[in-house]
Scaffold this active site. Structure first.
Site, PDB file in Angstrom:
ATOM      1  N   ASN A  95      -4.436  11.788   0.915  1.00 28.44           N
ATOM      2  CA  ASN A  95      -4.764   9.996   1.573  1.00 28.44           C
ATOM      3  C   ASN A  95      -5.493  10.134   2.999  1.00 28.44           C
ATOM      4  OD1 ASN A  95      -5.362   6.932   1.041  1.00 28.44           O
ATOM      5  ND2 ASN A  95      -3.231   7.176   1.739  1.00 28.44           N
ATOM      6  N   CYS A 134     -10.126   5.353   0.451  1.00 27.21           N
ATOM      7  CA  CYS A 134     -11.046   4.637   0.911  1.00 27.21           C
ATOM      8  C   CYS A 134     -12.579   4.678   0.895  1.00 27.21           C
ATOM      9  CB  CYS A 134     -10.743   3.501   2.140  1.00 27.21           C
ATOM     10  SG  CYS A 134     -11.003   4.409   4.153  1.00 27.21           S
ATOM     11  N   CYS A 187     -13.710 -21.255   0.969  1.00 26.35           N
ATOM     12  CA  CYS A 187     -12.971 -21.123   2.195  1.00 26.35           C
ATOM     13  C   CYS A 187     -14.109 -21.607   2.971  1.00 26.35           C
ATOM     14  CB  CYS A 187     -13.303 -19.609   2.917  1.00 26.35           C
ATOM     15  SG  CYS A 187     -13.068 -19.048   4.491  1.00 26.35           S
ATOM     16  N   CYS A 200      -6.907 -19.141   7.740  1.00 28.49           N
ATOM     17  CA  CYS A 200      -7.138 -18.206   6.968  1.00 28.49           C
ATOM     18  C   CYS A 200      -6.684 -18.429   5.085  1.00 28.49           C
ATOM     19  CB  CYS A 200      -7.859 -16.486   7.553  1.00 28.49           C
ATOM     20  SG  CYS A 200      -8.344 -15.512   5.899  1.00 28.49           S
TER      21      CYS A 200
END
Length: 398
Positions: A317, A344, A3, A88
């Site tokens: 979740n 997460c 990148c 990006c």
């Protein structure tokens, strides 16, 4: 993945940029297994679910900076000035190709970027969600209604320049603070739902609906949950923090190997509307669809519900903070035979598993939802190993 923005220190969000992807995966797996070693000591770790290294994001959350006619789309620097990242490499191919055209459209419309240091201007963010079909939801986040009439009058131009944009809306975020969007959403197009195909199900996304940012990995997450649920063969599935219904809907289409009843609970009315929309469409195409319903409510409201019984399975979740002690206590007393927990944040997952002594984690899997970063998604299957006294105050079906 390479990148130029990262190498030039214009954006350092991808902290693992330059680390070989195999090393990233191994390190994440090792970290998650170590954190869960005490709370899930007997879990079998399945192979990590792999993402493409680049071109995986289905959503662009673009800060708008610069000047009218010369905008930047990307992030802000430490001084609050716009940094252009329109090239990006994280975005899906269709989304990646669209962003420069979107910048040109904003320039041509002479929309006024919001100047953070000066606290003036109108257009704060552009939020773009890309479907596997190529369709797009485009949201303009404005400080006020000052440029709303301009956008309404230029809707035909927007649709002509960006024919992928099936849903176009304006979100009003008047506060000067680091909040991406506000509470008011004004849909400009006739369509207010973006079809998002995931496996054999086309989910329905409305402007304020949450969906995983990596469609490929989300599909794998739902397939894994389907496999666990099919093996468990529950009579009932309760999906907490159900969002637009991904887990619930994938449970409902399992037919004879799935539950007879599926219930989803979610605090966001927009998400529940989206889930109901998808369920209605599935009823017409899946004659063996389980009885399925969705409700608006905080998941802690289940604390007053009667025992689910040994034939039930609960999917959770939660956000990064986890389910917390109150909901964990309810699960302990619920009688549910299995829990599928998608997290997460492995640290809050570990704390929550310690609060569930009646369950043992039998399987676990890492889903690499966010390559190039240390973020992760971990899903575990919990099996009940002992019984607790069950709450009997009122029935879930009421």
């Amino acid at each position: 993945m390479d990148c130029d923005y990262f190498d030039a220190h214009r954006c350092r969000s991808c902290a693992l940029m330059g680390v070989p992807y195999a090393v990233q995966l191994a390190d994440k797996q090792q970290h998650c297994a170590a954190v869960l070693s005490d709370s899930a000591p007997e879990a079998t770790w399945l192979p990590a679910f792999v993402s493409p290294e680049s071109g995986f994001r289905n959503k662009a959350k673009l800060v708008v900076g610069g000047d009218p006619g010369a905008v930047t789309l990307g992030i802000l620097d430490p001084a609050g000035r716009g940094v252009d990242l329109r090239d990006c490499g994280l975005y899906e191919p269709g989304l990646h190709e669209l962003i420069p055209r979107l910048a040109g459209l904003v320039d041509d419309l002479q929309l006024e970027p919001y100047d953070v240091p000066a606290r003036r201007g109108e257009l704060k963010h552009l939020i773009v969600t890309h479907s596997p079909t190529g369709a797009v939801m485009l949201r303009f986040v404005l400080r006020s209604q000052k440029q709303l009439a301009l956008l309404r009058s230029r809707l035909a131009v927007i649709r002509e320049r960006l024919p992928e944009a099936v849903v176009v809306s304006v979100n009003l975020q008047p506060d000067h603070k680091a909040v991406l969007e506000g509470d008011t959403e004004l849909v400009l197009t006739e369509a207010d739902v973006l079809p998002m195909q995931v496996n054999e199900i086309t989910l329905s996304l409305r402007p304020n609906s949450f969906f995983q940012t990596n469609t490929h990995v989300a599909a794998g997450l739902y397939r894994q949950a389907q496999q666990w649920i099919s093996t468990a063969r529950p009579t009932k599935v309760l999906d907490l923090y159900c969002g637009v219904g991904g887990f619930a809907l994938h449970s409902a289409v399992l037919g004879d190997s799935g539950p007879a009843q599926v219930i989803g609970i979610e605090v966001s009315p927009e998400a529940v509307t989206s889930a109901d929309h998808t369920a209605g469409e599935l009823r017409a195409t899946h004659p063996g669809l389980a009885e399925i319903s969705f409700r608006v409510g905080d998941v802690t409201d289940v604390a007053g519900l009667r025992s689910l019984g040994p034939g039930a399975l609960v999917v959770v979740n939660p956000p990064r903070r986890g389910i917390g002690p109150e909901l964990a206590h309810w699960l302990e007393r619920s009688g549910a035979e299995h829990v599928v927990y998608s997290s997460c944040n492995v640290d809050s997952l570990s704390r929550d598993l310690a609060r569930l002594p009646s369950y043992a984690a039998s399987q676990a899997r890492l889903f690499d939802m966010f390559p190039q970063t240390e973020h992760h998604e971990v899903m575990v299957l919990l099996d009940r190993t002992s019984t607790e006294e069950h709450c009997v105050t009122r029935d879930l079906d009421q």
